[in-house]
Every structure is written in structure tokens, then in C-alpha cells.
Motif scaffolding. Sequence first.
Motif, PDB file in Angstrom:
ATOM      1  N   SER A  86     -14.307   4.407  31.025  1.00  0.00           N
ATOM      2  CA  SER A  86     -13.487   4.617  32.216  1.00  0.00           C
ATOM      3  C   SER A  86     -13.206   3.246  32.795  1.00  0.00           C
ATOM      4  O   SER A  86     -12.488   3.141  33.927  1.00  0.00           O
ATOM      5  N   THR A  87     -13.970   2.038  32.785  1.00  0.00           N
ATOM      6  CA  THR A  87     -13.658   1.029  33.523  1.00  0.00           C
ATOM      7  C   THR A  87     -12.568   0.470  32.759  1.00  0.00           C
ATOM      8  O   THR A  87     -12.236   0.683  31.791  1.00  0.00           O
ATOM      9  N   THR A  88     -12.059  -0.643  33.539  1.00  0.00           N
ATOM     10  CA  THR A  88     -10.736  -1.368  32.729  1.00  0.00           C
ATOM     11  C   THR A  88     -11.272  -2.000  31.331  1.00  0.00           C
ATOM     12  O   THR A  88     -10.481  -1.991  30.491  1.00  0.00           O
ATOM     13  N   THR A  89     -12.523  -2.661  31.221  1.00  0.00           N
ATOM     14  CA  THR A  89     -12.779  -3.247  30.087  1.00  0.00           C
ATOM     15  C   THR A  89     -12.942  -2.035  29.012  1.00  0.00           C
ATOM     16  O   THR A  89     -12.739  -2.360  27.803  1.00  0.00           O
ATOM     17  N   GLY A  90     -13.343  -0.977  29.505  1.00  0.00           N
ATOM     18  CA  GLY A  90     -13.483   0.272  28.563  1.00  0.00           C
ATOM     19  C   GLY A  90     -12.296   0.566  28.125  1.00  0.00           C
ATOM     20  O   GLY A  90     -12.082   1.001  26.721  1.00  0.00           O
ATOM     21  N   VAL A 142     -17.924   7.413  26.444  1.00  0.00           N
ATOM     22  CA  VAL A 142     -18.975   8.000  27.385  1.00  0.00           C
ATOM     23  C   VAL A 142     -18.543   7.784  28.717  1.00  0.00           C
ATOM     24  O   VAL A 142     -18.435   6.306  29.142  1.00  0.00           O
ATOM     25  N   ALA A 143     -18.277   8.568  29.440  1.00  0.00           N
ATOM     26  CA  ALA A 143     -17.554   8.482  31.008  1.00  0.00           C
ATOM     27  C   ALA A 143     -17.657   9.587  31.758  1.00  0.00           C
ATOM     28  O   ALA A 143     -18.186  10.708  31.331  1.00  0.00           O
ATOM     29  N   ASP A 144     -17.306   9.516  33.022  1.00  0.00           N
ATOM     30  CA  ASP A 144     -17.102  11.003  33.760  1.00  0.00           C
ATOM     31  C   ASP A 144     -16.022  11.593  33.362  1.00  0.00           C
ATOM     32  O   ASP A 144     -14.771  11.224  33.631  1.00  0.00           O
ATOM     33  N   ILE A 145     -16.210  12.640  32.472  1.00  0.00           N
ATOM     34  CA  ILE A 145     -14.892  13.251  31.562  1.00  0.00           C
ATOM     35  C   ILE A 145     -14.102  14.036  32.730  1.00  0.00           C
ATOM     36  O   ILE A 145     -12.803  14.428  32.389  1.00  0.00           O
ATOM     37  N   ALA A 146     -14.862  14.645  33.576  1.00  0.00           N
ATOM     38  CA  ALA A 146     -13.748  15.593  34.546  1.00  0.00           C
ATOM     39  C   ALA A 146     -12.966  14.717  35.258  1.00  0.00           C
ATOM     40  O   ALA A 146     -11.708  15.212  35.427  1.00  0.00           O
ATOM     41  N   ARG A 147     -13.314  13.421  35.572  1.00  0.00           N
ATOM     42  CA  ARG A 147     -12.306  12.367  36.432  1.00  0.00           C
ATOM     43  C   ARG A 147     -11.356  11.748  35.459  1.00  0.00           C
ATOM     44  O   ARG A 147     -10.409  11.308  35.959  1.00  0.00           O
ATOM     45  N   HIS A 148     -11.853  11.206  34.292  1.00  0.00           N
ATOM     46  CA  HIS A 148     -11.154  10.463  33.559  1.00  0.00           C
ATOM     47  C   HIS A 148     -10.940  10.714  31.954  1.00  0.00           C
ATOM     48  O   HIS A 148     -10.293  10.012  31.031  1.00  0.00           O
ATOM     49  N   ASP A 164     -19.605  13.334  28.287  1.00  0.00           N
ATOM     50  CA  ASP A 164     -19.770  13.309  29.572  1.00  0.00           C
ATOM     51  C   ASP A 164     -21.230  12.289  29.719  1.00  0.00           C
ATOM     52  O   ASP A 164     -22.075  12.644  29.255  1.00  0.00           O
ATOM     53  N   ARG A 165     -21.101  11.483  30.821  1.00  0.00           N
ATOM     54  CA  ARG A 165     -22.246  10.526  30.902  1.00  0.00           C
ATOM     55  C   ARG A 165     -23.355  11.245  31.958  1.00  0.00           C
ATOM     56  O   ARG A 165     -24.266  10.590  32.268  1.00  0.00           O
ATOM     57  N   HIS A 166     -22.982  12.401  32.548  1.00  0.00           N
ATOM     58  CA  HIS A 166     -23.844  12.912  33.663  1.00  0.00           C
ATOM     59  C   HIS A 166     -25.277  13.469  33.051  1.00  0.00           C
ATOM     60  O   HIS A 166     -26.505  13.361  33.708  1.00  0.00           O
ATOM     61  N   ASP A 167     -25.184  13.922  31.927  1.00  0.00           N
ATOM     62  CA  ASP A 167     -26.551  14.464  31.259  1.00  0.00           C
ATOM     63  C   ASP A 167     -26.762  13.540  30.151  1.00  0.00           C
ATOM     64  O   ASP A 167     -26.352  13.571  28.919  1.00  0.00           O
ATOM     65  N   SER A 180     -12.602   4.046  41.297  1.00  0.00           N
ATOM     66  CA  SER A 180     -13.054   4.347  40.097  1.00  0.00           C
ATOM     67  C   SER A 180     -11.799   4.767  39.032  1.00  0.00           C
ATOM     68  O   SER A 180     -10.908   5.668  39.476  1.00  0.00           O
ATOM     69  N   GLY A 181     -12.029   3.851  37.929  1.00  0.00           N
ATOM     70  CA  GLY A 181     -10.881   4.148  37.082  1.00  0.00           C
ATOM     71  C   GLY A 181      -9.502   3.420  37.304  1.00  0.00           C
ATOM     72  O   GLY A 181      -8.626   3.513  36.322  1.00  0.00           O
ATOM     73  N   LYS A 182      -9.503   2.759  38.264  1.00  0.00           N
ATOM     74  CA  LYS A 182      -8.341   1.950  38.658  1.00  0.00           C
ATOM     75  C   LYS A 182      -8.638   0.443  38.995  1.00  0.00           C
ATOM     76  O   LYS A 182      -9.966   0.245  39.391  1.00  0.00           O
TER      77      LYS A 182
END
Length: 416
Positions: free
Chosen positions: A239-243, A260-266, A280-283, A406-408
Motif C-alpha cells: 500500500s506504499t507508493t513504491t508498492g 501484503v498490506a492492511d487490506i481493510a484500508r487499502h 492482510d499484514r496484521h496476522d 497512509s496510502g497517499k
Amino acid sequence: MTVISAYTPFVSLNDKQHSISYEEIYPEERSEKFTFAYLGPSTQRALLLKAAREQYTLVTDHAVPSILNKDEILVKIVAIGLNPIDWKGPAFNFGIPSLPWVNGRDLAGIVVKADKSARVREGDIVLVPSTDYRDIRKAAFQEYAIATHFNAARIPPTRSIHASASLGVAFVASALALGVSFGLDFALSSACPGPDLTEVVRQLDMETIPADIREECYSGLSKIERVKPGDWIAIWGASTTTGYITLQLAKLAGLKVICVADIARHGARLVDLGADVLVDRHDTQRAIDIIKGVTRGKLRYAIDIVGKDTATLLQHTLEAVVREDGSHAHLLGLTGLPKDRNSHIIYHTVPIKLFHESPPVGEQMVSWLENLLHSGALQLPEIIRTEGGLGNVNASLELLRQGTASGKRIVIDLAG
């Protein structure tokens, strides 16, 4: 009103004062107006870092940088894209060659001085990834900056100059990671073919490549090690710009991508950009299990954009054996690599110097970026545009540090 193409010089900018309105350059953004006047000043406003762990200080008498050779151009900066390194460098005292210093890696603006032999012309609107951080003249936190013409990409009138200002360094890192370290051939893209950077590097005189990146530059030359269409690649920090950019370039060349990212948000954004699998990155343990399950334990290519800890996690998803043909799994870390490494995995860092040290590489990359922007094959990052010019950089970097964006990408408007 006459529409002036970003690929055509507006006027001859010599010793006389000239004025170009933003409305003439980008008529589709008539709500944003500014007047650019090139007077050939000797001093400018700039942000100076005077000591580590301090905020930047705004000064009004910093020298306008001078052009030293015919490959260099002078750019009047219109927009600055902020990067995490802009606050992390001062906070942790790295990437600062001397003090006082000027930082800033991403900029967009108007070419006000260029040699007739340059690939860009006076009046062109360009984005510049300032990867040569040891040259203070090329930093973004000032009103005028030097760039080499083979590192400047012209922005078409159909694309936002502010969103484009956030793109450069992420594109360079992504293209070099995939195209040089992993050997991906961008010419295989049907939507917008690009360069085979491995072949470009192969044709360079080895002595022209800086010694500290030489091994990395030649790591993707072996045919059996090169990533190819249909292969899986995992991106931790997607979800980063590079990603976002890495995902798009990988998909253009036919790779299957696990994000792999925060799927709920991105997650929605990653799906829109072409992700094949979302994790999802949380688990973290479940993330590892999912990646290994999707790839049947045969994953050979992975990129981490977050840090050493997540690179260590990503390492566990790779096929950690040498195949019968002698090929290996590959892990690239943009911000760190595992401390404990597997002898059967090849580890990579981005050979960022190649972009500004090798004119053939730099020119091939920015020429492709221009085509990607023109064709619409590359979606620009979502941005948070802030007014206030250089005086608002410190506050904006604090938002970046807190993770508010985040994500922007946060982009500073210098046009006002």
C-alpha cells in the motif's frame, strides 16, 4: 485560450523576464493559477537542515544552484513530493553528507535552463527523482534545483503536475528492483513496452558502474535467475507508493502479484491496480501460510518495502532450496534485510545510483515513464496537496511521521 503542450517550449528563456500562467500550461485545472517569472535570481528560498534531530529552517538567501555541464538543467520547482526519508534522515541522523544541508527527493517544475543538446527543452514541465542525494544542488526543498536531463521525465498536459511530483523516486526504485535486480524484461508489456534494463546494463562499460553497486547490477544477467511472465512475486508493504508502482509495473510485464498490506484500508485500491492475491499484514504467521499456500511453497521472488522485521517474515515464504537448474529464490529489501540469512536465497538492495550515474539507464527509464504517463498505463499515487510552500514542509512531515497519510502522498504546492 491557446493550449501549450508540455512537449513544446513555451518561450525562449534567456535574460529577459517571461511570464507563463499555470492556466495556460494545464487548462483543465483552471482553479489553480500561478504566474511563473524567470528573472535569473542569484538567491532563493530554501529549507536548511542545520543539525540532526532538528526541524528544517526556512531561509531566503540560499544561493540558486549553478549548472556545471551541458547534461545539467535548471528547474523552477512547482511541487514537492514528500518521502519518509525526509523526516527519518534528520530524526535518525543518516543520509546527511554535511551540515547545513538541503533535503528532498521528489520534485516537479518547469525547465528554465537547458543546453540545446538536452533531451528536454526550456519550458518543458518535468518531474525529477532526485536520487543523487550527495549533490545539494539537486535537492527538492528549494525554489530552484539542478537535474541531469536524462533523469527528467516530461509530464503530459493530461496528468496532474502535483500527483506527478510524488511519483519519481518510487518509480525509480520499483523499475530498478524489478528490471535490474530481478531481471524483469519490461519490453514484454503489451500495454506500454519498456526497456530491458538487464540488456541495457549488459552493454555498459563495467568501469562506469560504481563499484559498490556493481555486483547488484549484474545479479539479474543470468537467464535462469531472471523473473519471467507467469511467475509469482510477493510485495510486503504493497500500500506504499513504491508498492503501488511495483504492483503496476509487475502486472504490465505479466507477473502474478501477492500484495501484503492492511487490506481493510487499502484492499480496494490494490484490486483496482491488478493485485492477484491480497494478504492482510496484521496476522503475520497467517500471512506467511497464505503466501506459501498460494504458491505451493515455490515462491522465488519477493520485495519488502517496510523494514528488516517484515523482510525476515517474507524470507520464510520463499522456496529456500537451489533448484535443479541452479536457480535461487530472491529477496529484495528496500529498507533492510534479515540479519540471519539462508545460503540458498539471493539477497538484493536497489542499485539506486545506477539511475543518475548511467545516462543510458536513466534515459531509458524516464523515456518509458513518459510513455506510461501519456498512455495512461500507470496510475498516479493518490495525494494530499498542501498549500503554504516551503514554510509548510515541517508540519506536513509530522503528518507523514504520524502515519496520517497512509496510502497517499503529501505534496507541497510551491505555486502559490
